[in-house]
Design a protein around this motif. Structure first.
Motif, PDB file in Angstrom:
ATOM      1  N   ARG A   1       0.670  -1.220  -0.079  1.00 35.81           N
ATOM      2  CA  ARG A   1      -0.279   0.158  -0.019  1.00 35.81           C
ATOM      3  C   ARG A   1       0.751   1.210  -0.030  1.00 35.81           C
ATOM      4  N   TYR A   2       0.583   2.210  -0.873  1.00 30.02           N
ATOM      5  CA  TYR A   2       1.401   3.219  -0.949  1.00 30.02           C
ATOM      6  C   TYR A   2       0.637   4.375  -1.288  1.00 30.02           C
ATOM      7  N   PRO A   3       0.887   5.853  -0.887  1.00 24.86           N
ATOM      8  CA  PRO A   3       0.108   6.994  -0.959  1.00 24.86           C
ATOM      9  C   PRO A   3       0.196   7.447  -2.226  1.00 24.86           C
ATOM     10  N   ARG A   4      -0.753   8.556  -2.676  1.00 22.53           N
ATOM     11  CA  ARG A   4      -0.446   9.522  -3.628  1.00 22.53           C
ATOM     12  C   ARG A   4       0.475  10.379  -3.413  1.00 22.53           C
ATOM     13  N   GLY A   5       1.179  10.843  -4.465  1.00 29.85           N
ATOM     14  CA  GLY A   5       2.229  11.667  -4.150  1.00 29.85           C
ATOM     15  C   GLY A   5       3.573  11.565  -5.017  1.00 29.85           C
ATOM     16  N   ASN A   6       4.461  12.428  -4.787  1.00 28.90           N
ATOM     17  CA  ASN A   6       5.741  12.036  -5.466  1.00 28.90           C
ATOM     18  C   ASN A   6       6.889  11.408  -4.509  1.00 28.90           C
ATOM     19  N   GLY A   7       8.052  10.797  -5.141  1.00 25.94           N
ATOM     20  CA  GLY A   7       8.853  10.517  -4.280  1.00 25.94           C
ATOM     21  C   GLY A   7       9.811  11.753  -3.650  1.00 25.94           C
ATOM     22  N   TYR A   8      10.816  11.532  -3.081  1.00 27.80           N
ATOM     23  CA  TYR A   8      11.870  12.788  -2.265  1.00 27.80           C
ATOM     24  C   TYR A   8      12.921  13.043  -3.366  1.00 27.80           C
ATOM     25  N   GLY A   9      13.377  12.061  -4.244  1.00 28.00           N
ATOM     26  CA  GLY A   9      14.649  12.218  -4.763  1.00 28.00           C
ATOM     27  C   GLY A   9      15.716  12.023  -3.909  1.00 28.00           C
ATOM     28  N   ALA A  10      16.895  11.877  -4.612  1.00 31.39           N
ATOM     29  CA  ALA A  10      17.997  11.485  -3.777  1.00 31.39           C
ATOM     30  C   ALA A  10      18.587  12.509  -2.830  1.00 31.39           C
ATOM     31  N   GLU A  11      18.437  14.029  -3.114  1.00 31.87           N
ATOM     32  CA  GLU A  11      18.859  14.797  -2.344  1.00 31.87           C
ATOM     33  C   GLU A  11      17.778  14.770  -0.901  1.00 31.87           C
TER      34      GLU A  11
ATOM     35  N   LEU B   1      16.159  12.469   0.073  1.00 33.10           N
ATOM     36  CA  LEU B   1      16.247  11.081   0.785  1.00 33.10           C
ATOM     37  C   LEU B   1      17.384  11.358   1.826  1.00 33.10           C
ATOM     38  N   ASN B   2      18.382  11.640   1.261  1.00 39.68           N
ATOM     39  CA  ASN B   2      19.496  11.970   1.998  1.00 39.68           C
ATOM     40  C   ASN B   2      19.414  13.028   3.185  1.00 39.68           C
ATOM     41  N   LYS B   3      18.614  14.147   3.017  1.00 42.25           N
ATOM     42  CA  LYS B   3      18.449  14.871   4.036  1.00 42.25           C
ATOM     43  C   LYS B   3      17.441  14.665   5.044  1.00 42.25           C
ATOM     44  N   LEU B   4      16.314  13.839   4.717  1.00 41.35           N
ATOM     45  CA  LEU B   4      15.162  13.315   5.497  1.00 41.35           C
ATOM     46  C   LEU B   4      15.678  12.090   6.193  1.00 41.35           C
ATOM     47  N   PHE B   5      16.408  11.236   5.744  1.00 40.87           N
ATOM     48  CA  PHE B   5      16.452   9.977   6.171  1.00 40.87           C
ATOM     49  C   PHE B   5      18.197   9.536   6.503  1.00 40.87           C
ATOM     50  N   GLY B   6      19.033  10.307   6.184  1.00 43.47           N
ATOM     51  CA  GLY B   6      20.338   9.931   6.258  1.00 43.47           C
ATOM     52  C   GLY B   6      20.944   9.055   5.442  1.00 43.47           C
ATOM     53  N   TYR B   7      20.410   8.732   4.127  1.00 43.59           N
ATOM     54  CA  TYR B   7      20.601   7.992   3.050  1.00 43.59           C
ATOM     55  C   TYR B   7      22.083   8.870   2.598  1.00 43.59           C
ATOM     56  N   SER B   8      23.034   8.050   1.649  1.00 35.75           N
ATOM     57  CA  SER B   8      23.968   8.254   1.141  1.00 35.75           C
ATOM     58  C   SER B   8      24.030   8.099  -0.190  1.00 35.75           C
ATOM     59  N   LEU B   9      23.206   9.075  -0.958  1.00 37.86           N
ATOM     60  CA  LEU B   9      22.848   8.599  -2.380  1.00 37.86           C
ATOM     61  C   LEU B   9      23.317   9.543  -3.055  1.00 37.86           C
TER      62      LEU B   9
ATOM     63  N   GLU C   1       7.298  12.390   8.853  1.00 42.33           N
ATOM     64  CA  GLU C   1       6.792  13.089  10.083  1.00 42.33           C
ATOM     65  C   GLU C   1       7.282  12.799  11.075  1.00 42.33           C
ATOM     66  N   ALA C   2       7.841  11.511  11.359  1.00 42.71           N
ATOM     67  CA  ALA C   2       8.175  10.824  12.580  1.00 42.71           C
ATOM     68  C   ALA C   2       9.605  11.515  12.705  1.00 42.71           C
ATOM     69  N   MET C   3      10.348  11.596  11.643  1.00 41.05           N
ATOM     70  CA  MET C   3      11.735  12.032  11.844  1.00 41.05           C
ATOM     71  C   MET C   3      11.918  13.648  12.061  1.00 41.05           C
ATOM     72  N   ARG C   4      10.784  14.367  11.477  1.00 43.66           N
ATOM     73  CA  ARG C   4      10.894  15.824  11.934  1.00 43.66           C
ATOM     74  C   ARG C   4      10.525  15.834  13.237  1.00 43.66           C
ATOM     75  N   ALA C   5       9.411  15.007  13.846  1.00 39.40           N
ATOM     76  CA  ALA C   5       9.138  15.169  15.003  1.00 39.40           C
ATOM     77  C   ALA C   5      10.262  14.773  16.211  1.00 39.40           C
ATOM     78  N   ALA C   6      11.188  13.809  15.878  1.00 43.62           N
ATOM     79  CA  ALA C   6      12.245  13.340  16.489  1.00 43.62           C
ATOM     80  C   ALA C   6      13.213  14.883  16.561  1.00 43.62           C
ATOM     81  N   ARG C   7      13.357  15.510  15.553  1.00 46.03           N
ATOM     82  CA  ARG C   7      14.499  16.743  15.856  1.00 46.03           C
ATOM     83  C   ARG C   7      13.813  17.868  16.422  1.00 46.03           C
ATOM     84  N   THR C   8      12.410  17.912  16.308  1.00 46.77           N
ATOM     85  CA  THR C   8      11.894  18.759  17.137  1.00 46.77           C
ATOM     86  C   THR C   8      11.959  18.446  18.661  1.00 46.77           C
ATOM     87  N   LEU C   9      11.678  17.229  19.165  1.00 47.88           N
ATOM     88  CA  LEU C   9      11.745  17.094  20.426  1.00 47.88           C
ATOM     89  C   LEU C   9      13.193  17.149  20.983  1.00 47.88           C
ATOM     90  N   GLN C  10      14.259  16.665  20.185  1.00 50.34           N
ATOM     91  CA  GLN C  10      15.549  16.724  20.687  1.00 50.34           C
ATOM     92  C   GLN C  10      16.295  18.325  20.577  1.00 50.34           C
TER      93      GLN C  10
END
Length: 301
Positions: free
Chosen positions: A104-114, A116-124, A166-175
């Motif tokens: 199951r996947y939502p309506r919308g667009n992907g994040y792109g390499a940049e 994904l790197n910023k949001l989830f810490g990938y190294s793409l 949104e979970a990642m953004r919440a974590a940054r806010t809390l910390q």
């Protein structure tokens, strides 16, 4: 008809992919049960428009598939957090030849390499192609962010699907807004089967566990709570659990950001839920009031 046709293709040894909106799969539920799942036929359901879909409104929201599919035995249910996970889950589904599966996947667009790197810490350097990704081990989630060891209050947010950002953004806010709360963020990936080792680890190492999903009551959070209750993880009261779901009402047309703000599933709501669970009501109110998302409210039926 599409579901039954896909079941027939599976009987003949083909690899059918049944692509359908979540809301429309509701109409084929009896066929899902009797023609596919009961016979353990490897039909692969690609469920588009999961969650809130924007201006198409309540007839097209995909709020209920986790609840109505989750009641069925003999089915694998996955939800990707980003476009790479979507490709990997499609490949996983393709590899399952002895059991039905659903992505199951939502309506919308992907994040792109940049993104994904910023949001989830990938190294793409670029987003991989479908040919470059691998299938996932079934029923295995992942830790995206680990709570710092020096923070005395450790909380975990366990997301399924598109709310991971949104979970990642919440974590940054809390910390950033507190000096004593450390946040672990995990991506469940699967609702069936659950990653029970991940859940046990989160429950035992954190004083708060918040589950987040783009679905109604009766879905992922309820499956997690059911497992935790039967496994005795709630018995000592050391881990407080809060499930976050789409509210028990029909949400009318509006922008997706506006709808998720109204539904209480944005980063500020996740952060506020953590703070309220820690009995820090005043700080929760400050977080909610300081972060404005969307404009106005969609109408509600």
């Amino acid at each position: 008809h599409a579901v039954t046709f896909a079941a027939g293709m599976a009987v003949e040894g083909l690899k059918p992919f049944c692509a359908v909106y979540s809301t429309f799969l509701q109409r084929g539920y009896d066929q899902v049960v009797h023609d596919v799942v009961l016979q353990k036929l490897p039909v692969r359901f690609m469920i588009d428009r999961a969650g809130l879909v924007g201006n198409d409104g309540p007839t097209h929201h995909g709020c209920f598939d986790l609840a109505y599919l989750g009641t069925l035995p003999n089915i694998v249910i996955m939800a990707p957090a980003d476009e790479i996970e979507l490709m990997r889950m499609i490949k996983t589904s393709y590899s399952l030849d002895n059991i039905p599966s659903a992505v199951r996947y939502p309506r919308g667009n992907g994040y792109g390499a940049e993104g994904l790197n910023k949001l989830f810490g990938y190294s793409l350097t670029s987003v991989p192609t479908p040919a470059e990704v691998t299938a996932l081990p079934v029923g295995v989630g992942r830790i995206i962010r680990q709570a710092p060891a020096d923070r005395p209050f450790k909380v975990a947010v366990l997301s399924l699907g598109g709310r991971l950002v949104e979970a990642m953004r919440a974590a940054r806010t809390l910390q950033s807004e507190t000096d004593d709360i450390g946040v672990t963020v995990a991506d469940a990936r699967f609702m069936k089967p659950l990653d029970i080792d991940l859940i046990r680890s989160l429950a035992k190492e954190h004083s708060v566990l918040v589950t987040v999903e783009e679905g109604s009551v009766g879905g992922f959070g309820d499956h997690v709570l059911h497992f935790m209750a039967l496994d005795g993880l709630l018995d000592d009261g050391k881990c407080r659990v809060r499930p976050m779901v789409i509210p028990d009402q029909f949400i009318e047309a509006g922008g997706q950001i506006q709808q998720y703000d109204f539904a209480g599933l944005q980063a500020k709501h996740i952060a506020a839920t953590v703070l309220r669970t820690l009995d820090r009501q005043k700080e929760a109110m400050i977080v909610l009031e300081s972060q404005t998302v969307g404009a106005g409210r969609p109408t509600v039926a």
